[in-house]
Design a protein around this motif. Structure first.
Motif, PDB file in Angstrom:
ATOM      1  N   ALA A 272       0.835  -1.205   0.000  1.00  0.00           N
ATOM      2  CA  ALA A 272       0.000   0.000   0.000  1.00  0.00           C
ATOM      3  C   ALA A 272       0.871   1.256   0.000  1.00  0.00           C
ATOM      4  O   ALA A 272       0.565   2.231  -0.693  1.00  0.00           O
ATOM      5  CB  ALA A 272      -0.927  -0.005   1.218  1.00  0.00           C
ATOM      6  N   ALA A 273       1.957   1.225   0.766  1.00  0.00           N
ATOM      7  CA  ALA A 273       2.856   2.385   0.824  1.00  0.00           C
ATOM      8  C   ALA A 273       3.535   2.603  -0.522  1.00  0.00           C
ATOM      9  O   ALA A 273       3.660   3.741  -0.995  1.00  0.00           O
ATOM     10  CB  ALA A 273       3.896   2.183   1.924  1.00  0.00           C
ATOM     11  N   ALA A 274       3.983   1.529  -1.156  1.00  0.00           N
ATOM     12  CA  ALA A 274       4.683   1.642  -2.435  1.00  0.00           C
ATOM     13  C   ALA A 274       3.774   2.182  -3.533  1.00  0.00           C
ATOM     14  O   ALA A 274       4.227   2.901  -4.432  1.00  0.00           O
ATOM     15  CB  ALA A 274       5.241   0.284  -2.844  1.00  0.00           C
ATOM     16  N   LYS A 275       2.496   1.856  -3.451  1.00  0.00           N
ATOM     17  CA  LYS A 275       1.544   2.315  -4.461  1.00  0.00           C
ATOM     18  C   LYS A 275       1.032   3.734  -4.178  1.00  0.00           C
ATOM     19  O   LYS A 275       0.272   4.292  -4.966  1.00  0.00           O
ATOM     20  CB  LYS A 275       0.360   1.357  -4.527  1.00  0.00           C
ATOM     21  CG  LYS A 275       0.721  -0.007  -5.090  1.00  0.00           C
ATOM     22  CD  LYS A 275      -0.462  -0.970  -5.018  1.00  0.00           C
ATOM     23  CE  LYS A 275      -0.079  -2.347  -5.526  1.00  0.00           C
ATOM     24  NZ  LYS A 275      -1.195  -3.328  -5.378  1.00  0.00           N
ATOM     25  N   GLY A 276       1.438   4.293  -3.055  1.00  0.00           N
ATOM     26  CA  GLY A 276       0.984   5.627  -2.697  1.00  0.00           C
ATOM     27  C   GLY A 276      -0.406   5.668  -2.119  1.00  0.00           C
ATOM     28  O   GLY A 276      -1.014   6.736  -1.993  1.00  0.00           O
ATOM     29  N   ALA A 277      -0.934   4.484  -1.735  1.00  0.00           N
ATOM     30  CA  ALA A 277      -2.278   4.430  -1.159  1.00  0.00           C
ATOM     31  C   ALA A 277      -2.301   5.047   0.233  1.00  0.00           C
ATOM     32  O   ALA A 277      -3.340   5.539   0.694  1.00  0.00           O
ATOM     33  CB  ALA A 277      -2.775   2.982  -1.095  1.00  0.00           C
TER      34      ALA A 277
ATOM     35  N   ASP B 130      12.853   3.405   5.465  1.00  0.00           N
ATOM     36  CA  ASP B 130      12.064   4.610   5.220  1.00  0.00           C
ATOM     37  C   ASP B 130      10.651   4.506   5.805  1.00  0.00           C
ATOM     38  O   ASP B 130       9.961   5.526   5.964  1.00  0.00           O
ATOM     39  CB  ASP B 130      11.950   4.879   3.706  1.00  0.00           C
ATOM     40  CG  ASP B 130      13.288   5.224   3.083  1.00  0.00           C
ATOM     41  OD1 ASP B 130      14.206   5.626   3.826  1.00  0.00           O
ATOM     42  OD2 ASP B 130      13.428   5.086   1.850  1.00  0.00           O
ATOM     43  N   LEU B 131      10.230   3.293   6.119  1.00  0.00           N
ATOM     44  CA  LEU B 131       8.874   3.072   6.628  1.00  0.00           C
ATOM     45  C   LEU B 131       8.849   2.748   8.111  1.00  0.00           C
ATOM     46  O   LEU B 131       7.785   2.447   8.665  1.00  0.00           O
ATOM     47  CB  LEU B 131       8.189   1.938   5.841  1.00  0.00           C
ATOM     48  CG  LEU B 131       8.047   2.144   4.332  1.00  0.00           C
ATOM     49  CD1 LEU B 131       7.408   0.924   3.688  1.00  0.00           C
ATOM     50  CD2 LEU B 131       7.209   3.388   4.040  1.00  0.00           C
ATOM     51  N   VAL B 132       9.992   2.794   8.741  1.00  0.00           N
ATOM     52  CA  VAL B 132      10.080   2.435  10.156  1.00  0.00           C
ATOM     53  C   VAL B 132      10.242   3.670  11.041  1.00  0.00           C
ATOM     54  O   VAL B 132      11.072   4.540  10.748  1.00  0.00           O
ATOM     55  CB  VAL B 132      11.261   1.458  10.392  1.00  0.00           C
ATOM     56  CG1 VAL B 132      11.534   1.291  11.882  1.00  0.00           C
ATOM     57  CG2 VAL B 132      10.966   0.108   9.763  1.00  0.00           C
ATOM     58  N   PHE B 133       9.431   3.737  12.094  1.00  0.00           N
ATOM     59  CA  PHE B 133       9.603   4.785  13.107  1.00  0.00           C
ATOM     60  C   PHE B 133      10.226   4.131  14.326  1.00  0.00           C
ATOM     61  O   PHE B 133       9.547   3.425  15.080  1.00  0.00           O
ATOM     62  CB  PHE B 133       8.260   5.426  13.464  1.00  0.00           C
ATOM     63  CG  PHE B 133       8.363   6.485  14.544  1.00  0.00           C
ATOM     64  CD1 PHE B 133       8.974   7.706  14.288  1.00  0.00           C
ATOM     65  CD2 PHE B 133       7.870   6.240  15.819  1.00  0.00           C
ATOM     66  CE1 PHE B 133       9.088   8.671  15.282  1.00  0.00           C
ATOM     67  CE2 PHE B 133       7.965   7.215  16.819  1.00  0.00           C
ATOM     68  CZ  PHE B 133       8.576   8.428  16.532  1.00  0.00           C
TER      69      PHE B 133
END
Length: 328
Positions: A107-112, A322-325
């Motif tokens: 979902a993140a890669a698709k910009g959703a 890049d997706l980890v907090f």
């Protein structure tokens, strides 16, 4: 990621049932409400969860007051499946949600959605994700799956990827579109028994029950070789929520780390499962249970992203970092 339970009626019931720091200032959260003296931007948070083994630490944290100790009032919302998490996070009805990494990364890669993983959740272990066939099937090895129809709960997701990895390790290619048929986990037992499909990628507790009920055999345990100890699921929030509520997210992370550590004791997980699922205590004790990592490690999660790209679930590589907090 949709995990459930069975014994005929139990299968359906499980699915229906169906993963700050203190300070002197009193900051205001996105809603404009003061968090009082807790130092948190927001003290009440809505969490998306599912009544599956994977979310046992969340249940443990609520039962043992770990969130309360951090100044958080957690409001759980039961999801029918992981696909629900994305629109509810994006729409704001959930602040944090459990879900599988393939869905989140895709979902993140698709910009959703612009999201951050804020806590690890579940890692595969022996017998938690297995490929099963009817007891009288001529299929004996993964290589025998060439050209066969395999039941999965969702196409182009974690299940199909695990099967394709297993196939390639045995010298065969399994086609994402031609070789898979979608069936909810509670229906896989019937599909195998009727011969509607040749095999199924099954998760716990379904693997245990299908084996008992119809004598289905395991031809491959996917938690070995290239997918041994594979990261399966975790908890995510939108980047906007994380940016606006960093101390609240850090408090959630601290509570979850403690809960994940407690879940390393199998007895704690087995005791929790019947309290939030339809799986009876007698059945919970015999389940294959995976691992609950206590650290959010981007290097580990990169395995998921790399496998997704290799098997065509991502059009281009992504960096899990890049997706980890990481938080504190």
């Amino acid at each position: 990621m949709k995990l459930r339970s069975s014994f005929a009626g139990l299968l359906t019931l499980a699915l229906m049932a169906v993963a700050g720091c203190g300070g002197a200032d009193e900051p205001t959260g996105a809603s404009g409400a003061s968090a009082g003296g807790s130092g948190l931007e927001k003290t009440t948070i809505n969490i998306g969860t599912m009544p599956v083994v994977d979310t046992a630490p969340l249940q443990i944290a609520m039962e043992k007051g770990l969130f309360e100790a951090e100044g958080l009032d957690v409001k759980p919302s039961v999801l029918a499946g992981g696909a629900e998490a994305i629109p509810k996070l994006k729409g704001g009805s959930l602040d944090v949600s459990f879900g599988n990494y393939v869905s989140f990364f895709g979902a993140a890669a698709k910009g959703a959605i612009d999201l951050k993983i804020v806590s690890d959740g579940f890692q595969s272990a022996p017998k938690t994700h297995v490929i099963m066939v009817p007891k009288d099937s001529p299929i004996r090895t993964v290589a025998d799956l060439k050209g066969k129809t395999i039941a999965v709960n969702t196409k182009r997701n974690i299940g199909t990827m695990l099967v394709r990895v297993a196939g390639r390790a045995h010298g065969i290619e399994i086609d994402e579109d031609e070789n898979f048929a979608e069936f909810p986990f509670p229906e896989m037992e019937g599909a195998l028994k009727a011969g509607t499909v040749d095999a199924a990628i099954v998760v716990e507790p379904f693997g245990t029950f299908i084996g008992r009920n119809i004598g289905a055999r395991v031809v491959w345990d996917t938690s070995q070789g290239p997918t041994a100890d594979f990261p399966i699921a975790g908890y995510a929030a939108t980047s906007e929520f994380v940016a606006a509520n960093p101390r609240t997210v850090a408090a959630f992370q601290r509570a979850m780390r403690k809960a994940q550590k407690l879940a390393a004791d199998r007895a704690n997980v087995v005791a929790a499962i019947p309290k939030y699922t339809k799986i009876p205590a007698s059945a919970a004790d015999g389940l294959a249970i995976g691992a609950f990592p206590t650290a959010l490690d981007a290097a580990r999660l990169q395995r998921v992203a790399d496998s997704m790209h290799e098997y065509g679930l991502l059009d281009a590589p992504i960096k899990a970092q890049d997706l980890v907090f990481a938080g504190e």
